[in-house]
Design a protein around this motif. Sequence first.
Motif, PDB file in Angstrom:
ATOM      1  N   ILE A 299       0.862  -1.189   0.000  1.00 23.20           N
ATOM      2  CA  ILE A 299       0.000   0.000   0.000  1.00 23.20           C
ATOM      3  C   ILE A 299       0.894   1.232   0.000  1.00 23.20           C
ATOM      4  N   THR A 300       0.785   2.062  -1.021  1.00 21.82           N
ATOM      5  CA  THR A 300       1.674   3.222  -1.109  1.00 21.82           C
ATOM      6  C   THR A 300       0.927   4.544  -1.097  1.00 21.82           C
ATOM      7  N   GLU A 301      -0.406   4.495  -1.182  1.00 23.20           N
ATOM      8  CA  GLU A 301      -1.163   5.747  -1.229  1.00 23.20           C
ATOM      9  C   GLU A 301      -0.891   6.591   0.007  1.00 23.20           C
ATOM     10  N   GLN A 302      -0.740   7.877  -0.205  1.00 28.78           N
ATOM     11  CA  GLN A 302      -0.457   8.778   0.909  1.00 28.78           C
ATOM     12  C   GLN A 302      -1.538   9.843   1.028  1.00 28.78           C
ATOM     13  N   HIS A 303      -1.814  10.254   2.256  1.00 32.45           N
ATOM     14  CA  HIS A 303      -2.767  11.346   2.467  1.00 32.45           C
ATOM     15  C   HIS A 303      -2.507  11.961   3.827  1.00 32.45           C
ATOM     16  N   GLU A 304      -2.497  13.264   3.895  1.00 29.24           N
ATOM     17  CA  GLU A 304      -2.255  13.970   5.155  1.00 29.24           C
ATOM     18  C   GLU A 304      -1.051  13.393   5.900  1.00 29.24           C
ATOM     19  N   GLY A 305      -0.020  13.027   5.142  1.00 23.69           N
ATOM     20  CA  GLY A 305       1.250  12.621   5.757  1.00 23.69           C
ATOM     21  C   GLY A 305       1.283  11.209   6.298  1.00 23.69           C
ATOM     22  N   ARG A 306       0.365  10.361   5.877  1.00 27.87           N
ATOM     23  CA  ARG A 306       0.448   8.961   6.313  1.00 27.87           C
ATOM     24  C   ARG A 306      -0.041   8.048   5.195  1.00 27.87           C
ATOM     25  N   THR A 307       0.307   6.752   5.313  1.00 28.57           N
ATOM     26  CA  THR A 307      -0.213   5.791   4.353  1.00 28.57           C
ATOM     27  C   THR A 307      -1.712   5.677   4.586  1.00 28.57           C
ATOM     28  N   TRP A 308      -2.464   5.819   3.527  1.00 28.17           N
ATOM     29  CA  TRP A 308      -3.909   5.989   3.728  1.00 28.17           C
ATOM     30  C   TRP A 308      -4.656   5.528   2.488  1.00 28.17           C
ATOM     31  N   VAL A 309      -5.565   4.585   2.646  1.00 31.47           N
ATOM     32  CA  VAL A 309      -6.487   4.253   1.558  1.00 31.47           C
ATOM     33  C   VAL A 309      -7.722   5.102   1.785  1.00 31.47           C
ATOM     34  N   LEU A 310      -7.883   6.098   0.939  1.00 32.44           N
ATOM     35  CA  LEU A 310      -8.889   7.127   1.208  1.00 32.44           C
ATOM     36  C   LEU A 310     -10.279   6.709   0.730  1.00 32.44           C
ATOM     37  N   GLN A 311     -11.245   6.877   1.609  1.00 29.76           N
ATOM     38  CA  GLN A 311     -12.647   6.657   1.245  1.00 29.76           C
ATOM     39  C   GLN A 311     -13.215   8.002   0.786  1.00 29.76           C
ATOM     40  N   GLN A 312     -13.739   8.008  -0.436  1.00 28.03           N
ATOM     41  CA  GLN A 312     -14.306   9.256  -0.944  1.00 28.03           C
ATOM     42  C   GLN A 312     -15.656   9.517  -0.293  1.00 28.03           C
ATOM     43  N   SER A 313     -15.933  10.765   0.001  1.00 30.74           N
ATOM     44  CA  SER A 313     -17.242  11.119   0.530  1.00 30.74           C
ATOM     45  C   SER A 313     -17.896  12.077  -0.448  1.00 30.74           C
ATOM     46  N   LYS A 314     -19.201  12.210  -0.346  1.00 28.41           N
ATOM     47  CA  LYS A 314     -19.851  13.139  -1.287  1.00 28.41           C
ATOM     48  C   LYS A 314     -20.918  13.959  -0.578  1.00 28.41           C
ATOM     49  N   VAL A 315     -21.066  15.182  -1.078  1.00 29.71           N
ATOM     50  CA  VAL A 315     -22.097  16.057  -0.524  1.00 29.71           C
ATOM     51  C   VAL A 315     -23.438  15.655  -1.133  1.00 29.71           C
ATOM     52  N   VAL A 316     -24.435  15.424  -0.267  1.00 34.51           N
ATOM     53  CA  VAL A 316     -25.771  15.075  -0.737  1.00 34.51           C
ATOM     54  C   VAL A 316     -26.694  16.238  -0.427  1.00 34.51           C
ATOM     55  N   ASN A 317     -27.376  16.762  -1.436  1.00 35.04           N
ATOM     56  CA  ASN A 317     -28.344  17.808  -1.136  1.00 35.04           C
ATOM     57  C   ASN A 317     -29.687  17.494  -1.765  1.00 35.04           C
ATOM     58  N   GLY A 318     -30.706  18.257  -1.378  1.00 35.05           N
ATOM     59  CA  GLY A 318     -32.060  17.928  -1.807  1.00 35.05           C
ATOM     60  C   GLY A 318     -32.853  19.155  -2.219  1.00 35.05           C
ATOM     61  N   PRO A 319     -34.152  19.107  -2.039  1.00 39.99           N
ATOM     62  CA  PRO A 319     -35.045  20.170  -2.522  1.00 39.99           C
ATOM     63  C   PRO A 319     -34.713  21.553  -1.963  1.00 39.99           C
ATOM     64  N   GLN A 320     -34.209  21.595  -0.727  1.00 33.17           N
ATOM     65  CA  GLN A 320     -33.928  22.896  -0.135  1.00 33.17           C
ATOM     66  C   GLN A 320     -32.843  23.615  -0.936  1.00 33.17           C
ATOM     67  N   TRP A 321     -31.867  22.845  -1.373  1.00 35.52           N
ATOM     68  CA  TRP A 321     -30.765  23.380  -2.165  1.00 35.52           C
ATOM     69  C   TRP A 321     -31.296  23.890  -3.503  1.00 35.52           C
ATOM     70  N   ASP A 322     -32.165  23.105  -4.125  1.00 35.85           N
ATOM     71  CA  ASP A 322     -32.670  23.461  -5.448  1.00 35.85           C
ATOM     72  C   ASP A 322     -33.522  24.720  -5.406  1.00 35.85           C
ATOM     73  N   LYS A 323     -34.203  24.943  -4.280  1.00 32.89           N
ATOM     74  CA  LYS A 323     -35.115  26.087  -4.157  1.00 32.89           C
ATOM     75  C   LYS A 323     -34.407  27.410  -4.432  1.00 32.89           C
ATOM     76  N   LYS A 324     -33.162  27.473  -3.945  1.00 36.63           N
ATOM     77  CA  LYS A 324     -32.411  28.722  -4.040  1.00 36.63           C
ATOM     78  C   LYS A 324     -32.097  29.077  -5.483  1.00 36.63           C
ATOM     79  N   LYS A 325     -31.847  28.005  -6.293  1.00 37.81           N
ATOM     80  CA  LYS A 325     -31.326  28.277  -7.635  1.00 37.81           C
ATOM     81  C   LYS A 325     -32.404  28.452  -8.695  1.00 37.81           C
TER      82      LYS A 325
END
Lengths: 325, 318
Positions: A299-325
């Motif tokens: 395992i060679t992946e690096q993140h924030e100065g350590r060996t790290w297998v990074l789990q991606q996260s995602k922003v989830v939004n809904g109707p409230q977000w759409d209302k503004k636009k």
Amino acid sequence: MMKKLFKSLVCSVALVTGLVGCSSASNSSGSGNSDSTSKDKQLVVGVTLSQMSDPFFVNVKQGIFDQAKKDNVKVVFADGQANTATQLSQVEDFVSKQVDLIVLNPTEADPLVPAVKEANNAGIPVITFDRWVTGGKTVTHVGASAIEIGAQAGEALFEYLGGKGKIAVIEHIPGASTTIDRTKGLDEALKKYPGIKVVARQSATSRAEAMSVMENILTANPDIDGVYAYNDDNALGASDAIIAAKKQDKIVVTGVGGTAPALDAVKQGKLLATVDILPLEEGKLAIKTAVDVLKGKKITEQHEGRTWVLQQSKVVNGPQWDKKK
Amino acid sequence: MNVVKMNNVEIQKKISFTDFLSKYGLIVGFIILFVVMAFLSPVFLTKVNLINILRQVAVNGIISVGMTFAIISAGIDLSVGAVLAFSGLIMVMTQGQGAVVALLAALLSGVLWGFVNGMFITKGKVQPFVVTMASMTLVQGVTLMVSGGHPITLKNPTLLRLGSDYLGPIPILVVVFAIVIILGWVLLSKTSFGRYTYAIGTSESASKLAGIKIDRIKILIYTLCGAMAALAGVILTSRLSSASPIAGAGYELDAIAAVAIGGASLAGGEGKMVGTLFGVLIVGVITNGLVLLDVNVYIQQIIKGIIILVAVLIGNRK
């Protein structure tokens, strides 16, 4: 009275036998693991998660077992019960059971270093999961980055507010590593949006407490535009208070975690957004990485100065977000 | 109370002063706290905020009513937080059967746990601390197992109204709290059940000689504790529109703190419902005020600890 006594006794006996039945079942499957290893060389991974009363980890566990079934890995599972001492003895049990690898999701960083060292001495590789330890040798870390997630949630909120406005912050358990990292992430996001002003910074450790805290913040600062909560439960509690005060059209709330109730609330327009850490995927990634390590992959992946297998996260939004636009 | 037997006038004078302090110190302390908060925060005295405080103390207040009986009888109930979570869960799980059924099921589940506590304490002759500590762990486990660790959403509209609706300007749950505290006061100071509670707490052996059915009173006390915890669970669940298996953790300590601030002695035989009411209000006002003033989270805990100590010191001057 005697009749009642008898009834209550019968109830409790039934309950106890039920519980013992459960625990003995899981025990037998545990010992079955080590037997089968010697026969067909099935990989055995010891997993201890910090706290199963947290819905987040219930999902993680599901992911772990799903992936383990797929990869034909036996999992010896333990619940750390948010107790460092309990978790230490669980790792010791894993060592004496001679599992092939240990996945450790430490309740606290420092006190679990001895556990890692013990596994090191026994030559059993250790992977830290979601939270890390501060010493000993670990092969790699698997999980999402709390700093990154903190920044993502902040940027989503600030972008929605158009880069200016007053916000309240509801932190989680004071002193926990995730709380500290979320603060770092939030500060990163605040630097990018200088027009955002934090007018209140409080902490809560349950939805009920978050609701009370939010009610009080609303009294002191009725003109805030948004709430940045460090986790989903706090976001939901804040949203409860805002809806009760009939201010849901003026104040938006973001959370972090991606728990089922929070994702529902986003869909219903009660929360602006949450950062989904995808606990199911994160659990799967732990087993995938464990298999990789045991098959000899470096395992060679690096993140924030350590060996790290990074789990991606995602922003989830809904109707409230759409209302503004 | 000891004054009666004293003959020396000077001592009597002195004691009546400290007696005054122990009687009204709590109320004076509360008023001081109230005035200080009012000066420090411009929004503290608004109607919205005062109602907020009452709403926030309702859950702890209802638990504390039961706890007052347990503590005056020289006992304690550590299982109330766990029972609260369990009853909330039962209510949510039975919500499909209608509001009345769900409500009764939730309350009954609390009554049942309380009754079991009482049976083990009296028939099993185990100390209340140990019995209720064991049942706390047990009930927590059962709640986690039944719920699978997940919070469950409350959807029944009638039950939801309990936590969010108003009766005139006052939230329903505050009305419930008021009724509970008044009934608690009547039960403690106007009935033989209340007198026996004091008697058992003062001296169990003397009470036995006097012919009081100690076991029956104790079982009733713990059943009452369970029922109050269940009612608090119903209200909290309704307020949050969901039942969490880990709700209520630590609530037993909040209740004990309120009762102790209210002047009850953990050694038994002493305590008043009015004291408990002010104990609950003091904790509520402190919590509310510190957030209004946006006091740093770490300092909040220090301040809370100090205020509790001071309140108990003033209340217990004898």
